[in-house]
Design a protein around this motif. Structure first.
Motif, PDB file in Angstrom:
ATOM      1  N   ARG A 742       0.822  -1.217   0.000  1.00 42.13           N
ATOM      2  CA  ARG A 742       0.000   0.000   0.000  1.00 42.13           C
ATOM      3  C   ARG A 742       0.853   1.263   0.000  1.00 42.13           C
ATOM      4  N   ASP A 743       2.173   1.072   0.070  1.00 42.44           N
ATOM      5  CA  ASP A 743       3.102   2.188   0.123  1.00 42.44           C
ATOM      6  C   ASP A 743       2.866   3.068   1.349  1.00 42.44           C
ATOM      7  N   PHE A 744       2.401   2.456   2.448  1.00 37.70           N
ATOM      8  CA  PHE A 744       2.262   3.189   3.708  1.00 37.70           C
ATOM      9  C   PHE A 744       3.657   3.503   4.255  1.00 37.70           C
ATOM     10  N   LYS A 745       3.778   4.633   4.901  1.00 32.11           N
ATOM     11  CA  LYS A 745       5.052   5.049   5.470  1.00 32.11           C
ATOM     12  C   LYS A 745       5.490   4.067   6.555  1.00 32.11           C
ATOM     13  N   MET A 746       6.757   3.651   6.487  1.00 33.54           N
ATOM     14  CA  MET A 746       7.286   2.710   7.472  1.00 33.54           C
ATOM     15  C   MET A 746       8.601   3.210   8.045  1.00 33.54           C
ATOM     16  N   ASN A 747       8.859   2.782   9.241  1.00 28.33           N
ATOM     17  CA  ASN A 747      10.133   3.042   9.906  1.00 28.33           C
ATOM     18  C   ASN A 747      10.747   1.682  10.206  1.00 28.33           C
ATOM     19  N   VAL A 748      11.843   1.349   9.524  1.00 27.12           N
ATOM     20  CA  VAL A 748      12.422   0.008   9.606  1.00 27.12           C
ATOM     21  C   VAL A 748      13.895   0.132   9.971  1.00 27.12           C
ATOM     22  N   PRO A 749      14.361  -0.641  10.956  1.00 23.19           N
ATOM     23  CA  PRO A 749      15.794  -0.603  11.265  1.00 23.19           C
ATOM     24  C   PRO A 749      16.600  -1.124  10.087  1.00 23.19           C
ATOM     25  N   GLY A 750      17.705  -0.467   9.786  1.00 27.97           N
ATOM     26  CA  GLY A 750      18.514  -0.873   8.645  1.00 27.97           C
ATOM     27  C   GLY A 750      19.248  -2.176   8.863  1.00 27.97           C
ATOM     28  N   SER A 751      19.530  -2.504  10.123  1.00 29.11           N
ATOM     29  CA  SER A 751      20.257  -3.737  10.418  1.00 29.11           C
ATOM     30  C   SER A 751      20.004  -4.146  11.858  1.00 29.11           C
ATOM     31  N   ILE A 752      20.318  -5.410  12.130  1.00 23.50           N
ATOM     32  CA  ILE A 752      20.223  -5.973  13.478  1.00 23.50           C
ATOM     33  C   ILE A 752      21.445  -6.845  13.708  1.00 23.50           C
ATOM     34  N   ALA A 753      22.044  -6.719  14.883  1.00 26.85           N
ATOM     35  CA  ALA A 753      23.198  -7.537  15.235  1.00 26.85           C
ATOM     36  C   ALA A 753      22.717  -8.870  15.805  1.00 26.85           C
ATOM     37  N   VAL A 754      23.110  -9.960  15.163  1.00 29.29           N
ATOM     38  CA  VAL A 754      22.707 -11.296  15.591  1.00 29.29           C
ATOM     39  C   VAL A 754      23.972 -12.095  15.890  1.00 29.29           C
ATOM     40  N   THR A 755      24.011 -12.738  17.043  1.00 25.13           N
ATOM     41  CA  THR A 755      25.167 -13.542  17.405  1.00 25.13           C
ATOM     42  C   THR A 755      25.137 -14.883  16.685  1.00 25.13           C
ATOM     43  N   THR A 756      26.283 -15.527  16.577  1.00 26.52           N
ATOM     44  CA  THR A 756      26.370 -16.830  15.915  1.00 26.52           C
ATOM     45  C   THR A 756      25.459 -17.843  16.610  1.00 26.52           C
ATOM     46  N   GLY A 757      24.552 -18.429  15.851  1.00 27.11           N
ATOM     47  CA  GLY A 757      23.608 -19.388  16.406  1.00 27.11           C
ATOM     48  C   GLY A 757      22.583 -18.785  17.338  1.00 27.11           C
ATOM     49  N   GLY A 758      22.443 -17.459  17.326  1.00 24.25           N
ATOM     50  CA  GLY A 758      21.539 -16.788  18.254  1.00 24.25           C
ATOM     51  C   GLY A 758      20.384 -16.104  17.564  1.00 24.25           C
ATOM     52  N   ASN A 759      19.769 -15.149  18.263  1.00 29.96           N
ATOM     53  CA  ASN A 759      18.643 -14.402  17.710  1.00 29.96           C
ATOM     54  C   ASN A 759      18.645 -12.998  18.258  1.00 29.96           C
ATOM     55  N   ALA A 760      17.939 -12.125  17.584  1.00 29.99           N
ATOM     56  CA  ALA A 760      17.814 -10.730  18.016  1.00 29.99           C
ATOM     57  C   ALA A 760      16.440 -10.233  17.603  1.00 29.99           C
ATOM     58  N   THR A 761      15.923  -9.291  18.382  1.00 26.53           N
ATOM     59  CA  THR A 761      14.578  -8.756  18.154  1.00 26.53           C
ATOM     60  C   THR A 761      14.646  -7.304  17.730  1.00 26.53           C
ATOM     61  N   GLY A 762      13.847  -6.949  16.774  1.00 28.89           N
ATOM     62  CA  GLY A 762      13.706  -5.565  16.347  1.00 28.89           C
ATOM     63  C   GLY A 762      12.242  -5.232  16.207  1.00 28.89           C
ATOM     64  N   GLU A 763      11.951  -4.008  15.801  1.00 31.44           N
ATOM     65  CA  GLU A 763      10.567  -3.650  15.544  1.00 31.44           C
ATOM     66  C   GLU A 763      10.510  -2.610  14.441  1.00 31.44           C
ATOM     67  N   LEU A 764       9.409  -2.654  13.712  1.00 33.08           N
ATOM     68  CA  LEU A 764       9.169  -1.663  12.673  1.00 33.08           C
ATOM     69  C   LEU A 764       7.822  -1.024  12.933  1.00 33.08           C
ATOM     70  N   THR A 765       7.609   0.127  12.346  1.00 33.73           N
ATOM     71  CA  THR A 765       6.324   0.810  12.490  1.00 33.73           C
ATOM     72  C   THR A 765       5.742   1.102  11.120  1.00 33.73           C
ATOM     73  N   ILE A 766       4.418   1.055  11.038  1.00 34.64           N
ATOM     74  CA  ILE A 766       3.672   1.406   9.831  1.00 34.64           C
ATOM     75  C   ILE A 766       2.663   2.475  10.212  1.00 34.64           C
ATOM     76  N   THR A 767       2.662   3.564   9.479  1.00 33.99           N
ATOM     77  CA  THR A 767       1.699   4.626   9.730  1.00 33.99           C
ATOM     78  C   THR A 767       0.582   4.536   8.701  1.00 33.99           C
ATOM     79  N   VAL A 768      -0.628   4.325   9.178  1.00 32.80           N
ATOM     80  CA  VAL A 768      -1.783   4.145   8.299  1.00 32.80           C
ATOM     81  C   VAL A 768      -2.424   5.503   8.033  1.00 32.80           C
ATOM     82  N   PRO A 769      -2.557   5.910   6.771  1.00 31.33           N
ATOM     83  CA  PRO A 769      -3.223   7.189   6.472  1.00 31.33           C
ATOM     84  C   PRO A 769      -4.638   7.223   7.034  1.00 31.33           C
ATOM     85  N   ALA A 770      -5.062   8.397   7.466  1.00 32.93           N
ATOM     86  CA  ALA A 770      -6.367   8.546   8.111  1.00 32.93           C
ATOM     87  C   ALA A 770      -7.525   8.225   7.183  1.00 32.93           C
TER      88      ALA A 770
END
Length: 937
Positions: A742-770
């Motif tokens: 829908r081409d809604f505006k988003m805020n997305v982290p460019g990268s995430i640091a993940v350890t070998t064999g591990g995991n990492a959490t991030g979050e993104l946002t989507i702004t829905v037009p009124a």
């Protein structure tokens, strides 16, 4: 929690009999799937019968399989084959989302009505129903089905986890889907509800007598990570519930049939099934019968989807697209091959879209007639952006055709398109009229042009489609491919690719059920020889031979086999040192659908859908549903394997027969590179062996990305979505990208640091037009790329935008008069006589107003005054053959008021007596009722 069973046929569970336990896998179990499947089957049958009655035709399925139900529902008199694949796929979407609640929300009391979270659980249901109705209204059926699966899990858990049936209730709790009604007589947090079960397991009669006598509503507390619970409260029970070891010990769950709860377990299953039926009926009322069936996947498989370049040089291409659409519409009208939907997406530079989606062939003719070639300048076009709209807007497993004569400006969308192809299993074919000499020159140069056309070829191959390069003059000869695939029961028998090309012989099985068999070969400087089981051969330069006809245009060879084809093992010998593709298709109702899944643990372990690529370094698991000509009993599966399209590796899987055409397939060693699914078996009807292949290529990854949708979005607000990236490979900085259709505006982290064999959490946002309409769905693709681009994976999610609902009161009705004087006493003479009913309907002075008024049970004609009036007067002239009729009123907030009226005949002529209790309008919009008295107004 009722344990999930994923991928099992609803018919298997409905027909298997027995109700023993809410167990993860096994025949005869009472599970979320069996409860949902029983209700879905009954409601679909009701709707199909109602539509058939309104159309004046019989509804007589030849059997009780999904295949035979779909055939009867879509009209047995229509010529041609009809596949039940869409129906089975739709059901699996519901079942899988239902089961995943036990993974994604395992510790959420609201999702399971644990720990007396009644208000929170009801909010999940009512918000979900509002989302489903809005999605269906916007024809976003997949998003609606996924939400339905989740809320049905919660609804059904209420009857297993609360004391509703312990209190003696045999009807569903109406207030669970009516937010305007209070949740009454709840036990507060300080009120003890259970006695101690000394044995520490389950005891009968553990609920305190005063709770039962006072009809207090409670549910068991569930502690997965903690044993804490309020003093005196009931527990859920079971080994995974830590609270069950705290006084009062034991549990009140009815998930399993045990010696202490046989009657209660059976009652919970019965009421949960009825509750599911009534919720489905509410959605049916808001959707209307035809849209309800489409929501459930009851539709012909063929979808005509065009993505068309409208820049200045595309005049001839647009004219050919118009011709093809008109031919498909005119030639297939009234047959089972008539498309169920038409989709059109134009693109230019810099614009693309809008997505035009319709079930009306005349609308499609009008829209495509509006297209004209204009603009474009000297820059590449927005081809992949247009394709993205089509992939997210078309139903899964659609055939999409892209017309262009130039390179893509938005080539950066390539990985997103690939993810969407894999997620939707749709097939994309490109008609490239600028690939040869004389194409427009671009500043990007010949090398860039060649690279982009190679991208088109790669995407086509990944999806199982073709990349056809032809001149504009020869385009009409190539578009026969579109007409071939516009069929309701298209299957792929074989697909292979070689790059570079080499001399090789490919074999494939043709069975008796196959019709309209066509072989497609793309490539240059190649020869081939086709041989049937009797040894008869035909070469590529024999335009008309014993085996069929050969058509050559551009880089495409199209071989249409003669209708008197022989069954058995065929061969085609290819010879070329240039890249080529080979595909064999036909029309048959013998088919299969599949999903890659993974196991999950917890109190109720099961299987969850893999959104991206399967995980490397471990066995791959698939849930496979096989469809036969007369249902699952008419096929026998011999083998399911993973096959490399560009190689010769074939790895068979271990089959676990789950009954009724459902299989859990485990492949221990997954092929390297891109692979597809190959299935072999026997058609019992003809006693011939068959071969079927999936079209979408898949591969494995050491990267995993996961995100969970737990709510809908609201217009004008920002939505936050957490996600997790995991890796079994070397750690480092993982590049993150995300796109939405829908081409809604988003805020997305460019990268995430993940350890070998591990995991990492991030979050993104989507702004829905009124100004986003309620019911809009948003397809979000998130991709994680390992350091050095050595590996990657993706997740595809469907989000819904829903406007907050403030009107929860359904329309109401009042009978004004009923006249049955014209109805004959003899039932055989009813068809030519009618009875009349008049009623007033209103949404009240504070309601949003009635937007639709229809009748859906019984034959007759309905007229009414302007719906904008506060009180709408309705008059129904009903056939005397229809003793019961139903009016359905829907307001702007999608609240449904359903009024049912019945008459009964007297035994003696000449008059007909009216059943006086049913003179009253039965307002069943609440759907969930505790007694008949509650229904009467």
């Amino acid at each position: 929690m009722m344990l999930p069973v994923l991928g099992m046929s609803f018919l298997a569970l409905v027909l298997s009999g027995g109700a023993w336990a809410f167990a993860p896998i096994g025949g005869g179990a009472s599970t979320h799937v069996s409860i949902t499947g029983a209700a879905v089957l009954q409601k679909v049958t009701e709707v199909c019968r109602a539509i058939a009655e309104s159309e004046g035709r019989d509804f007589t399925p030849t059997g009780n399989s999904a295949e035979e139900l779909v055939q009867a529902c879509l009209g047995p008199k229509a010529t041609g084959e009809v596949s039940a694949a869409k129906f089975k796929s739709a059901l699996n979407e519901i079942y899988i989302q239902n089961g995943q609640v036990d993974r994604d929300f395992v510790n959420s009391p609201a999702h399971h009505f644990n720990s007396e979270a009644f208000a929170e659980g009801r909010r999940l249901i009512t918000d979900g129903v509002a989302s489903i109705k809005a999605n269906v209204q916007m024809e976003n059926f997949q998003a609606a089905r996924e939400t339905l699966g989740r809320i049905l899990h919660t609804l059904q858990d209420f009857y297993s986890h609360s004391n509703w049936v312990d209190l003696g209730y045999t009807e569903p709790y109406a207030n669970l889907i009516r937010p305007d009604l209070p949740l009454e007589n709840l036990a507060d947090v300080s009120t003890p509800t259970c006695s101690d079960c000394v044995s520490g397991g389950f005891c009968s009669n553990s609920i305190l007598p005063n709770i039962l006598n006072e009809k207090k509503l409670t549910s068991g507390y569930m502690g997965i990570f903690s044993a804490a619970k309020p003093k005196g409260k009931c527990s859920h029970g079971g080994a995974a519930d830590l609270t069950s070891s705290e006084v009062p010990r034991g549990g009140i769950s009815k998930d399993e049939r045990r010696s202490d709860n046989v009657a209660l377990h059976t009652a919970a299953v019965t009421v949960a099934t009825t509750a599911t039926l009534r919720l489905l009926d509410d959605i049916r009322g808001a959707a209307g019968d035809n849209n309800y069936l489409r929501f459930m996947g009851i539709a012909r498989s063929a979808v005509v989807a065009f993505v068309i370049d409208t820049t200045g040089s595309m005049k001839d291409d647009i004219l050919e697209a118009k011709r093809v659409v008109n031919e498909i519409i005119d030639s297939k009208k009234g047959t089972q091959d008539e498309p169920s939907q038409y989709i059109l997406v134009p693109f230019n530079d810099p614009k693309f879209g809008p997505l035009i989606r319709t079930t009306n062939p005349d609308v499609m003719k009008t829209e495509i007639a509006k297209l004209k070639a204009d603009g474009g300048g000297d820059l590449p076009e927005m081809c992949l952006s247009g394709l993205q709209l089509a992939l997210t807007g078309a139903p899964a497993s659609s055939h999409i055709y892209v017309f262009t004569d130039d390179v893509a400006k938005d080539i950066g969308l390539r990985d997103t398109i690939l993810a969407l192809i894999r997620s939707t299993k749709s097939t994309v074919s490109f008609f490239m009229t600028g690939a040869g000499a004389g194409a427009r020159r671009r500043r990007s140069g010949v090398e860039s042009r060649t690279a982009t056309f190679e991208t088109y070829k790669d995407l086509a191959l990944a999806s199982g489609g073709q990349a056809i390069g032809v001149t504009k003059e020869n385009l009409p000869q190539a578009t026969d491919v579109i007409i071939d695939s516009s069929t309701s029961a298209l299957v792929t028998v074989l697909q292979r690719a070689r790059n570079p090309g080499k001399a090789e012989t490919f074999s494939f099985l043709l069975d008796e059920s196959l019709n309209n068999i066509t072989i497609y070969i793309t490539g240059k400087s190649l020869t081939f020889t086709l041989k049937n089981p009797a040894g008869v051969t035909q070469k590529q330069n024999e335009v008309s031979g014993e085996l069929g006809t050969v058509q050559t245009v551009g880089n495409l060879f199209r071989v249409r086999l003669a209708s008197n084809k022989q069954t058995g093992l065929w061969e085609i010998s290819m010879n070329s040192n240039q890249p080529y593709t080979l595909k064999v298709t036909g029309q048959s109702t013998i088919a299969f659908i599949y999903d890659f899944v993974e196991t999950f643990e917890g109190p109720h372990p099961g299987y969850a859908l893999i959104s991206g690529r399967p995980k490397a370094g471990m066995p791959a698991m698939l849930l496979v549903s096989v469809l036969g000509r007369k249902g699952p009993a008419s096929v026998k599966v011999a083998n399911v394997a993973l096959v490399t399209v560009s190689g010769s590796e074939v790895v068979s899987g271990a089959l676990e027969d789950m009954g009724n055409g459902e299989f859990l397939v485990t492949v221990t060693k997954v092929p390297a590179g891109e692979f597809v699914v190959l299935l072999n078996g026997t058609d019992v009807v003809s006693s011939t062996v068959f071969q079927r292949q999936s079209t979408t290529q898949m591969s494995i990854s050491k990267v995993t990305i996961k995100a969970v949708v737990d709510r809908s979005m609201e217009p004008g607000k920002t939505f936050t979505l957490p996600f997790t990236v995991m890796t079994d490979a070397t750690g480092g900085s993982y590049k993150i990208s995300a796109r939405n259709d829908r081409d809604f505006k988003m805020n997305v982290p460019g990268s995430i640091a993940v350890t070998t064999g591990g995991n990492a959490t991030g979050e993104l946002t989507i702004t829905v037009p009124a100004n986003t309409p309620s019911g809009t769905d948003v397809t979000l693709t998130i991709e994680a790329v390992a350091p050095g681009a050595s590996d990657s994976n993706y997740a595809v999610l469907r989000l819904s935008v829903v406007t907050k609902v403030t009107d929860f009161t359904p329309p109401q009705c009042e009978v004004v008069s009923v006249s049955v004087v014209d109805c004959p006493a003899d039932p055989a003479a009813c068809s030519s006589a009618f009875w009349q009913l008049s009623a007033n309907l209103t949404d009240g002075v504070n309601g949003t107003g009635i937007t639709s008024l229809t009748h859906r049970q019984g034959a007759g004609s309905l007229t009414h005054t302007d719906l904008k009036q506060t009180v709408v007067a309705a008059a129904l002239n009903a056939s005397c053959c229809s003793l019961t009729v139903e009016l359905v009123a829907v307001d702007k907030a999608m609240n449904v008021g359903t009024c049912r009226f019945s008459i009964v005949r007297n035994a003696g002529p000449p008059s007909i007596a009216l059943s006086l209790p049913l003179l009253v309008c039965l307002l069943v919009s609440a759907l969930f009722t505790t007694s008949l008295r509650d229904l009467l107004i």
